[in-house]
Enzyme design. Structure first.
Site, PDB file in Angstrom:
ATOM      1  N   GLY A   1      -2.940 -11.775   2.009  1.00 22.26           N
ATOM      2  CA  GLY A   1      -2.098 -10.894   1.451  1.00 22.26           C
ATOM      3  C   GLY A   1      -0.723 -11.694   0.965  1.00 22.26           C
ATOM      4  CB  ALA A   2       0.577 -11.911  -2.517  1.00 21.02           C
ATOM      5  CG  ASP A   3       2.067  -8.582   2.112  1.00 18.39           C
ATOM      6  OD1 ASP A   3       1.389  -8.963   1.893  1.00 18.39           O
ATOM      7  OD2 ASP A   3       2.479  -7.429   2.490  1.00 18.39           O
TER       8      ASP A   3
ATOM      9  CB  THR B   1       2.578  18.316  22.610  1.00 21.21           C
ATOM     10  OG1 THR B   1       1.938  19.216  23.604  1.00 21.21           O
ATOM     11  CG2 THR B   1       1.479  17.660  21.663  1.00 21.21           C
TER      12      THR B   1
ATOM     13  CG  ASN C   1      -2.059  -1.173   1.027  1.00 24.27           C
ATOM     14  OD1 ASN C   1      -2.855  -0.881   0.065  1.00 24.27           O
ATOM     15  ND2 ASN C   1      -2.058  -2.049   1.797  1.00 24.27           N
TER      16      ASN C   1
ATOM     17  CB  THR D   1       0.437   0.253   4.897  1.00 22.50           C
ATOM     18  OG1 THR D   1       1.327   0.778   3.815  1.00 22.50           O
ATOM     19  CG2 THR D   1      -0.721   1.476   4.788  1.00 22.50           C
TER      20      THR D   1
END
Length: 257
Positions: free
Chosen positions: A109-111, A186, A9, A134
Site C-alpha cells: 500500500g502506497a500509504d 448489549t 478505502n 479501514t
C-alpha cells in the site's frame, strides 16, 4: 506549492504544502467513480475558504490504495491544475528506502510506504506504525528507515459493521471507550469487546513483532481512530495523524532531487 493526495478505502485526503508547512487539508468520502470535475469544484471552494487558490499549486503527488480512483485524480491534476502528478508505486518513483518484501514494492500500500518514510525521518529509530483505518495495519521500519513488512487486521469500523450486519440482534454502535470492561448491556458489552479487544490486539501484535524483530520498537499511532486509543495503553508511544501526508511530501522532495 504541492498538493498531496492520499486516497484510501474510506476517504480521500487532500493537503496543500508550501515546503514543509501545511496550509490546509480536507477530506471527502472515497467514491471510485467521482470525476475530476467533481473533485475540483469541491476542492476549489474549500481552498478559497482558507484564502488559497488552485492556481498557486505547481506540483502534486498521489498515493492510492483504490486503483479505480487513480484515473480521475490524475485527470484532476493534469487538466485542472496543469501538472503531472507523481504517483507512489509507479516505476521509477524513488522512495529513498529499501522495501524488504518477498513481493514487489508496488504491491505494498502506497500509504504504508509513505508512513515508513515519514516515520524514519521523524523518529529516527526502529518503529511500528499502527494505522487505525479501514484496515488496522502494522508496518515495521528498521533503524535505517527500511520497510521490512508488517501485518493487516480488520479495521475497527469494519468489525462493528460486520457484528451488526451478520447478527440478528446486535445493534450498530458508536466506537468509544466504555466505562467498564464487563458490560452490563448489549451495547456496553460490544463497546468493551471492540475497544479493549483492539487494545489487546495492538499490545499483543507489538509484543510479537518486537520479539521477532529482536529489539524494542517505538509505536506510532495514526488514522482516524488513533486518538481514541492513544493514552489507553503504554505500548503506543506517539500519536501522529499527519504522518502519511508528511511522507508524501518527503517522497516528492526525494524525486525532485
Amino acid at each position: 506549492m504541492l498538493l498531496a493526495i492520499n486516497a484510501n478505502n474510506t476517504n480521500v485526503k487532500f493537503a496543500v504544502y508550501d515546503g514543509d508547512k501545511a496550509l490546509g487539508d480536507w477530506r471527502i468520502k472515497t467514491e471510485a467513480g467521482r470525476t475530476a470535475d467533481q473533485y475540483v469544484v469541491w476542492l476549489n471552494q474549500l481552498m478559497l475558504m482558507k484564502g488559497l487558490s488552485l492556481k498557486s499549486i505547481t506540483a502534486a503527488i498521489i498515493a492510492t490504495v483504490v486503483p479505480q480512483s487513480l484515473f480521475h485524480l490524475n485527470l484532476l491534476c493534469e487538466t485542472h491544475l496543469g501538472c503531472k502528478p507523481l504517483v507512489v508505486g509507479d516505476p521509477g518513483v524513488k522512495l529513498g528506502i529499501a522495501v524488504k518484501m518477498d513481493i514487489p514494492s508496488s504491491t505494498v500500500g502506497a500509504d504504508r510506504l509513505a508512513n515508513a518514510v515519514a516515520g524514519h525521518i521523524t523518529y529516527k529509530k526502529p518503529l511500528v506504525v499502527v494505522d487505525f483505518g479501514t484496515a488496522t495495519t502494522f508496518d515495521v521500519v528498521d533503524g535505517d528507515g527500511n520497510y521490512i513488512g508488517g501485518a493487516i487486521a480488520p479495521g475497527i469500523v469494519l468489525s462493528v459493521e460486520i457484528l451488526h450486519s451478520a447478527t440478528a440482534m446486535l445493534p450498530r454502535i458508536v466506537v468509544e471507550r466504555p466505562g467498564r470492561v464487563i458490560g452490563k448491556s448489549t451495547t456496553e458489552a460490544m463497546q468493551s469487546g471492540i475497544f479493549w479487544g483492539y487494545v489487546g490486539l495492538v499490545e499483543g501484535m507489538v509484543r510479537r513483532i518486537s520479539e521477532e524483530f529482536g529489539g524494542p520498537l517505538d509505536v506510532v499511532a495514526t488514522g482516524g481512530l488513533a486518538p481514541l486509543f492513544h493514552g489507553q495503553t503504554p505500548v503506543i508511544t506517539h500519536l501522529d495523524p499527519d504522518i502519511t501526508m508528511r511522507g508524501l511530501v518527503e517522497i516528492y522532495r526525494r524525486n525532485q532531487a
